[in-house]
Design an enzyme around this catalytic site. Structure first.
Site, mmCIF file in Angstrom:
data_model
loop_
_atom_site.group_PDB
_atom_site.id
_atom_site.type_symbol
_atom_site.label_atom_id
_atom_site.label_comp_id
_atom_site.label_asym_id
_atom_site.label_seq_id
_atom_site.Cartn_x
_atom_site.Cartn_y
_atom_site.Cartn_z
ATOM 1 N N ASP A 7 0.776 -1.365 -0.090
ATOM 2 C CA ASP A 7 0.245 0.021 -0.258
ATOM 3 C C ASP A 7 0.854 1.237 -0.230
ATOM 4 O OD1 ASP A 7 0.884 -0.615 2.740
ATOM 5 O OD2 ASP A 7 -0.561 0.872 3.504
ATOM 6 N N GLU A 8 0.381 2.231 -0.658
ATOM 7 C CA GLU A 8 0.758 3.674 -0.302
ATOM 8 C C GLU A 8 2.281 3.624 -0.902
ATOM 9 O OE1 GLU A 8 0.345 4.799 3.915
ATOM 10 O OE2 GLU A 8 -1.815 4.926 3.594
ATOM 11 N N CYS A 9 2.395 3.103 -2.015
ATOM 12 C CA CYS A 9 3.919 3.137 -2.729
ATOM 13 C C CYS A 9 3.904 4.392 -3.426
ATOM 14 C CB CYS A 9 4.365 2.062 -3.449
ATOM 15 S SG CYS A 9 4.108 0.533 -2.529
#
Length: 457
Positions: A7-9
């Site tokens: 997530d949230e890369c």
């Protein structure tokens, strides 16, 4: 299973990273109507991890971002940014665990944010969690077996004690359990609520610090320092149906046998009001203390200058006293507090050179005589009096969602003010992540409003 995250890369970083771009070129990845090359790079990496873990007899679980650029064949998806990712994955034939933040994140508030320990934000009371249905109607009927269930997530960056963590989790975890094992037609919140108090007794036996709603103000955000000129009417409620409110006005801590609060009351003199919610078995909430203070209207003055003077002190400092005797590194004039500088946008990482304490001085414009409540995450003086102090009140916890609001009686016209934001990290939250703002609410208003240009000279 092994949960690989995903997530949230920050794809915007990958767009600028020479190594990422070289890998994209080497793999021949191209933008298309559905995915950028950077999304496809993440998909390639996830599939590489999937292949490796398969050699160890493991399957992968990842957050719904792993859908971007194409999903690995055997992946299970945890849908957290809403239901859409879970719906898409299930309809593609992948197993899914539903945990959309709007329902299933237990680090959101259960009651009035002005009274509770700081959280990441959002409002997710018990009834809202119970109301979630883990199998959305948008999933094809022959794919619904791919929904393995719902999961509550609890991120603890703003829990500073075990007691806070337990209060966030319970009894909402019980709602999570029941929505997983109950068919939609069998769910009944009123019945669940009726049964809940017996479960609380069991939690008592295990010493669990479950959430009990505090008495809250009716019709407006709660405030624990209430100024008045002639009288103040306090109207309070508890959101727990089986609880009652008890109170004292003699400075003593209330007990289950203290006087019961039965309706709105009027106060005409200085009073310290202490209240708590009490469950049928005698378990009490934390005690809420409200200071009621009779005041005369603070007189207005002539505004000596236009605009707000902003002084900037670079470097990390945690207390107002550390600024005493220092010369500012930079000064300017701004029109409103939120026009001051040195904010780090988009919650990006804050580096040493980003920290800067700011001192604002000027005059606020009060439109008419009255009692006004102020709210800010910084330090605020009005008429030379230190009205709001997050430094004194919040004991190093994150300075967000102000819990130090206070009201004051002010005459129409100009009043000198000072505002200080310390450049530091408190409780894991850098102050540079937010603008400097002041919100204001008249005593008879329901909501706060941002103090914009009309409130300053």
């Amino acid at each position: 299973y092994i949960h690989i995250g995903g997530d949230e890369c920050p794809k915007i970083r990958w767009e600028e990273c020479p190594k990422c771009q070289a890998r994209i070129t080497r793999l021949g990845l191209k933008d298309d109507a559905h995915s950028t090359a950077e999304m496809k790079l993440q998909s390639w990496f996830v599939q590489e991890i999937e292949k490796f873990l398969a050699t160890k007899g493991k399957k992968i679980i990842g957050w719904d971002e792993i859908l971007e650029g194409g999903l690995a064949p055997s992946a299970t998806v945890m849908s957290w940014r809403g239901e859409e990712g879970g719906i898409a994955a299930a309809n593609m034939g992948h197993d899914v665990i539903m945990c959309p933040a709007g329902w299933m994140y237990l680090d959101g508030y259960q009651g009035d944010a002005k009274l509770l320990p700081v959280s990441i934000g959002g409002y997710r009371p018990l009834k809202h969690v119970y109301g979630y249905e883990p199998v959305p109607a948008a999933i094809a009927e022959d794919k619904r077996h791919h929904i393995l269930g719902a999961q509550s997530n609890h991120w603890g960056e703003y829990n500073y004690s075990t007691a806070d963590t337990e209060s966030d989790a319970w009894p909402r975890m019980m709602a999570t359990a029941e929505i997983n094992w109950s068919a939609p037609e069998r769910k009944n919140y009123a019945d669940f609520e009726h049964r809940l108090n017996n479960q609380r007794v069991r939690l008592d036996g295990h010493g669990v610090n479950y959430y009990i709603p505090l008495p809250e103000d009716v019709g407006a955000p709660s405030c624990n320092f209430v100024a008045f000129v002639d009288s103040a009417v306090m109207n309070l409620k508890t959101t727990e149906p089986v609880a009652r409110i008890v109170y004292t006005t003699n400075g003593k801590t209330p007990t289950p046998k203290s006087t019961e609060w039965t309706g709105a009351q009027t106060f005409t003199r200085n009073t310290t009001l202490k209240l708590a919610s009490v469950l049928p078995q005698g378990r009490m909430s934390d005690v809420r203390t409200i200071t009621l203070e009779k005041q005369t209207l603070a007189p207005a003055v002539e505004a000596a200058e236009k605009g707000i003077k902003a002084e900037y002190y670079k470097g990390m400092r945690r207390t107002v006293a550390e600024l005493d005797g220092l010369t500012p590194d930079e000064t300017e004039t701004v029109a409103v507090p939120h026009a001051s500088k040195y904010r780090v946008p988009d919650y990006r990482e804050v580096y040493d050179q980003d920290f800067c304490s700011t001192v604002l001085t000027g005059f606020i414009n009060i439109p008419e005589d009255g009692v006004y409540t102020f709210s800010t995450n910084d330090e605020l003086w009005i008429d030379g009096n230190w009205l709001i102090s997050n430094e004194k009140d919040n004991h190093g916890t994150a300075r967000k969602f102000s819990r130090s609001d206070r009201s004051v009686a002010l005459a129409k016209g100009a009043h000198p003010f000072k505002m200080v934001r310390m450049g530091a990290i408190f409780g894991g939250f850098p102050t540079q992540w937010e603008d400097m703002t002041i919100e204001i609410r008249r005593a008879d208003a329901l909501n706060f409003e941002l103090m914009d240009q009309k409130y300053f000279f």
